[in-house]
Design an enzyme around this catalytic site. Sequence first.
Site, PDB file in Angstrom:
ATOM      1  CE  LYS A 143     -14.040   6.854  -0.516  1.00 18.11           C
ATOM      2  NZ  LYS A 143     -13.424   7.197   0.790  1.00 18.11           N
ATOM      3  CB  THR A 152     -10.110   5.355  -2.481  1.00 19.63           C
ATOM      4  OG1 THR A 152      -9.880   5.631  -1.099  1.00 19.63           O
ATOM      5  CG2 THR A 152      -9.363   4.093  -2.881  1.00 19.63           C
ATOM      6  CE  LYS A 174      -6.745  14.142  -0.116  1.00 16.04           C
ATOM      7  NZ  LYS A 174      -6.645  12.902  -0.891  1.00 16.04           N
ATOM      8  NE  ARG A 175      -5.526   9.920   9.930  1.00 16.85           N
ATOM      9  CZ  ARG A 175      -5.372   8.973  10.854  1.00 16.85           C
ATOM     10  NH1 ARG A 175      -6.270   7.992  10.948  1.00 16.85           N
ATOM     11  NH2 ARG A 175      -4.362   8.999  11.704  1.00 16.85           N
ATOM     12  CG  HIS A 221      -2.179  -0.760   1.017  1.00 19.32           C
ATOM     13  ND1 HIS A 221      -3.313  -0.224   0.468  1.00 19.32           N
ATOM     14  CD2 HIS A 221      -2.451  -2.060   1.253  1.00 19.32           C
ATOM     15  CE1 HIS A 221      -4.244  -1.157   0.396  1.00 19.32           C
ATOM     16  NE2 HIS A 221      -3.737  -2.285   0.863  1.00 19.32           N
ATOM     17  CE  LYS A 267      -3.426  10.888   2.986  1.00 17.38           C
ATOM     18  NZ  LYS A 267      -4.152  10.305   1.842  1.00 17.38           N
TER      19      LYS A 267
HETATM   20  C1  LIG Z   1     -12.166   7.308   1.149  1.00 16.60           C
HETATM   21  C2  LIG Z   1     -11.787   7.627   2.533  1.00 16.60           C
HETATM   22  C3  LIG Z   1     -10.451   7.845   2.854  1.00 16.60           C
HETATM   23  C4  LIG Z   1      -9.339   7.825   1.827  1.00 16.60           C
HETATM   24  O1  LIG Z   1      -9.216   9.106   1.277  1.00 16.60           O
HETATM   25  P1  LIG Z   1      -7.920   9.518   0.416  1.00 16.60           P
HETATM   26  O2  LIG Z   1      -8.299  10.867  -0.120  1.00 16.60           O
HETATM   27  O3  LIG Z   1      -7.802   8.511  -0.676  1.00 16.60           O
HETATM   28  O4  LIG Z   1      -6.777   9.558   1.334  1.00 16.60           O
HETATM   29  C5  LIG Z   1     -10.127   8.147   4.165  1.00 16.60           C
HETATM   30  N1  LIG Z   1     -11.076   8.228   5.120  1.00 16.60           N
HETATM   31  C6  LIG Z   1     -12.382   8.036   4.839  1.00 16.60           C
HETATM   32  C7  LIG Z   1     -13.380   8.163   5.927  1.00 16.60           C
HETATM   33  C8  LIG Z   1     -12.787   7.731   3.543  1.00 16.60           C
HETATM   34  O5  LIG Z   1     -14.079   7.526   3.296  1.00 16.60           O
END
Ligand SMILES: *Cc1c(COP(=O)(O)O)cnc(C)c1O
Length: 806
Positions: free
Chosen positions: A658, A654, A546-547, A358, A552
Amino acid sequence: MNKYTKEAFVNLLEDKLTRKRRIHMEDASDKDLYYVIASIVKDELTPKWLDTQEKYKSNETRQVYYLSMEFLIGRLLESNLLNCGLLDVCNEALREIGRDPEEIYKNEHDAGLGNGGLGRLAACFLDSIASLNLPGHGSGIRYRYGLFEQRIIHGNQIELPDYWLKEEYPWETRKTDEAIEVHFGGSVHMHKKSDGTLEFSYHNTDKVMAVPYDVPVVGYQNNVVNTLRLWSAELPQDESDFLSEPSSQYYHHLDHTHSVEQISGFLYPDDSSFEGKELRLKQQYFLVSATIKGIINKFKDEHNLPLTSLQEKVVIQINDTHPSLAVPELMRILMDEEGLNWKQAWNVTTKVIAYTNHTTLSEALEKWPVSMIQNLLPRIFMIINEINERFCQGIWFDHPELRDSIPELAIIADDQVHMAHLAIVGSFSVNGVARLHTEILKTKEMKNFYTLYPRRFNNKTNGITHRRWLLQVNPCLSKAITEAIGPQWVKQPNKLISLLRYSNDRPFLEKIDQVKRENKQVLANLIHKQTGVTVDEESIFDVQIKRLHEYKRQLLNIFHVIYLYNELKENPSLDLTPRTFIFAAKAAPSYHLAKEVIKLIHHVASIVNFDKTVNGKLKVIFLENYNVSLAEKIIPAADISEQISTASKEASGTGNMKMMMNGALTVGTLDGANIEIKDLVGDDNIFIFGLKADEVLNYYKNGGYVAKDIYNTDERVRKILDQLNYGEFGAHEIEFKDIFYNILYHNDPYFVLKDFDPYIESHELIERAYRHKKSWQKMSVTNIAYSGKFSSDRTIKEYASEIWKI
Ligand SMILES: *Cc1c(COP(=O)(O)O)cnc(C)c1O
């Protein structure tokens, strides 16, 4: 599919409320209704669940076990209703009796058994496996405390415990009779048998019971219900007997007793970073040992086959290296408990286990101290040691050209066990999670392993379940899509491509636009409720959720905001399309710089949102406690999706998928799956900027980038950094020296300054593009049309046909 009419469903609710909760409809609380609807769903799925398990028993196909330390499943009621085909009728029935479905569904506490993308991926995969009618099971840990709840006080992140099991969790079933004993510590004795082979026995181990709790995984309207099995750590019954008979081991066992339940106590809150705590190692072995023993028991129960053919019936996918002790644990059971010799056991193991990588971030690599594994898992250590010896000897004799590289390839080196090496050597498949990521693994990060095992490496670009992330979270958009192109896209997300025919269709574009406005209105209400800030619903909703991580680059985003603020202060009549910047992010509790960035975002918000000269054009919102349920509310309302990681650092992402699926346009670097999004939609339908991965990797390798040069030459940058350093921000006096020093004196390790100018330029293009409503809508529809590729159904089909062979 119309099992119930609205009236019948209302009657059912009434009946269940009186029988199960002994309350009349008029008096029922939202929580009463929540539990009653969950119970209706359980009645619906239970026979299907039993049938599915029965079917798997009798059919002869291979089954996949998805092992993951994290499953970030969020809430289940609405998605289970959807997948059972009951969502519409349930919503209608609730409205009929004057209740708001949303108010009911939100009574479910999010199951936050994951940190972020990795855990959410596991949840999406389970949804796709069941919806594609594949025999697959999830296996994880039933943490009593999920990922911490985030509160912000004066800009500071505060972590609160997430005791999500406080109230009954309606989806789980405890399976006491399938509990499994897991052993830690103790000593290993070796005996030579009469035939000259060695036999190993263990003494004075600490025993822990792994008790499974099964959660149903409902396929989309296909009668399939698979299982997510979550293990809980408990004290074995006979341990209490032991305690009544004090011995020399009395205090040792007392201590052990005390610590057993901690094993499934809480989820470690680090995302993409390694914390070498012994309790975490215990958790990993606990998951692996319980799962594999369960698999072997089932295999022996259901098949009249020798264990040398385990690979015909079982494949184990390990989600990152966290469950990589699966390799020595499977070896141990096959040899010590099932009597296979090394060669036989190794043949089975390396045909059963497949590994997903990952990340290439060095701080995320799992390396356990030899002494820790040796003390906690003595027999496992012996096996790892032998795997390592045989592996290194194999290179020495079979790959003399790699002899010099043995220290870098070894599983054990510098008194540490390198889990990624163990996972690669012990598996038949190693996959990355996006094209670029897999390329970096093959050509850089794991180059020598790729030379050794070229056929083992493969790519499986991540995906998301379009059922939750489009159908469920954006029903109005889903309806508009179905009205245009028919309903086939729901089962075949690639059919979304037909939307391209509507990218110039005025009525359709207006419809899409209207849906986005409504979703933005809903989010604006939530923002007002949570923060008290009123945002302009006509403004561009620019979203980064995101985190919080340096790679990032939330910092780059907030620098852009500060830049706009400075511009507007200088020229208040600047013609700027109004923007609302929306952030949500949790920082790992010990990640100081990440927490400073959260503080900075709040500080900027506190100035910008209340400054009358700018706040008609600029707002900054931070929504606290980012989790799956919050993501579900923000994503349908996004205009811009910020995917701005330092190129090469984000394995896939991901969140990008979305938001694309919900019609947002991406501003992003050529990193992770952004590249594959760009390849599909084309340069005109995405805003790409900044350094490329090979440029970043070259700078790391050869130097040549000097952050101070940019500070010295770019006035915009200098002004921002000085504002951080001297706290000269509006009327406030808060300093952000740590951020300032990290950029100027650690030479901006994530290239924030280097990418600043192209990022600003991209945002200028965005702001101009947004003024042309029609072409913006066309871009938005183009993104939705191509998003079918990023359904996790596509990803899972690839795993199933290319790795699992199911
Ligand atoms: C999809 C998702 C992530 C991943 O987000 P990234 O932008 O790909 O880092 C993290 N936390 C939650 C709650 C998510 O739904």
